[in-house]
Design an enzyme around this catalytic site. Structure first.
Site: not given
Ligand code: BEZ
Length: 246
Positions: A84
């Site tokens: 994100c």
């Molecule tokens: C991420 O943004 O790294 C992430 C968020 C939720 C699950 C897996 C990865």
């Protein structure tokens, strides 16, 4: 960027094998902010549901916030998660491109405003940018459930309160507030900002000129005049027309 990849997953992402007295699916259903059968069915052409929300740039009424612009509403699983963070940094850097096309960006993550504020500092630092669009604080998943931005495949994908994580959804909404495109990516896969921009270019070109765009089209490439328009009329309208098949 290496530090992003080594950041610890938030507590809620760690699967805990405690015994459930009810099935995981029942718990998942109980934790929805709105009942599944109350979720509006959102299709291309549906009016984007209106909502009020707290954002990092103040309280908004979504439709009023869109005004006469295009909008891109995109969701994230949680603040401070590595994928994100890279996505928001990339959208922040491309904001000028969206501005030029009359498109407003608004992110959503299922955390509160104070967490969003700290996260924006982190995004700016790691991506060397200055994020200038609002992020909705949707800690009760009200907007996420309305727009069906949750993962029903993986019922273990919940935070430490047992609430479903949001996935990576993208809604392109036009100035008439109609949904023109949706994309849904799993939490594990970051989106492609160029593709989001390409779709905006295709939609705006199509609306403006009455044409469609072929596979992998980018601005400057040939477009398609719909078969309902005769070659003669197409030549009158566009001048230079190549007839591929009569
Ligand atoms: C991420 O943004 O790294 C992430 C968020 C939720 C699950 C897996 C990865």
């Amino acid at each position: 960027m290496a530090s992003l990849l080594t950041r610890t997953a938030p507590r809620g992402l760690i699967y805990q094998s405690r015994k459930f007295s009810r099935s995981p699916i029942t718990l998942f259903r109980r934790s929805l902010a709105i009942a599944v059968d109350e979720q509006p069915r959102l299709r291309l052409g549906s009016t984007a549901p209106n909502f009020t929300a707290k954002t990092t740039q103040g309280d908004i009424d979504f439709h009023k916030w869109i005004g006469d612009k295009w909008a891109i509403l995109f969701s994230h699983p949680a603040d401070f998660t590595p994928v994100c963070t890279t996505e928001l940094g990339a959208f922040a850097k491309m904001k000028g491109e969206f501005d030029t096309r009359g498109v407003k960006l608004i992110g959503l993550s299922a955390n509160d405003l104070s967490s969003h504020g700290r996260w924006i500092q982190d995004i700016n630092e790691t991506s060397k940018t200055d994020l200038q669009f609002p992020i909705i604080a949707d800690s009760d998943r009200k907007v996420a459930f309305t727009y069906d931005m949750v993962d029903a495949q993986d019922v273990t994908n919940k935070d430490n309160k047992g609430i479903a994580f949001t996935i990576r959804s993208v809604f392109v909404i036009d100035p008439q507030k109609k949904i023109r495109l949706t994309m849904m990516y799993p939490a594990s896969t970051g989106r492609n900002t160029s593709e989001v921009l390409r779709v905006i270019d295709s939609l705006q070109t199509g609306d403006g000129k009455g044409v469609t765009t072929p596979i992998d089209w980018i601005p400057g490439d040939d477009v398609i005049v719909p078969p309902s328009v005769s070659t003669e009329d197409a030549r009158k309208k566009f001048g230079d027309v190549r007839e591929v098949k009569p």
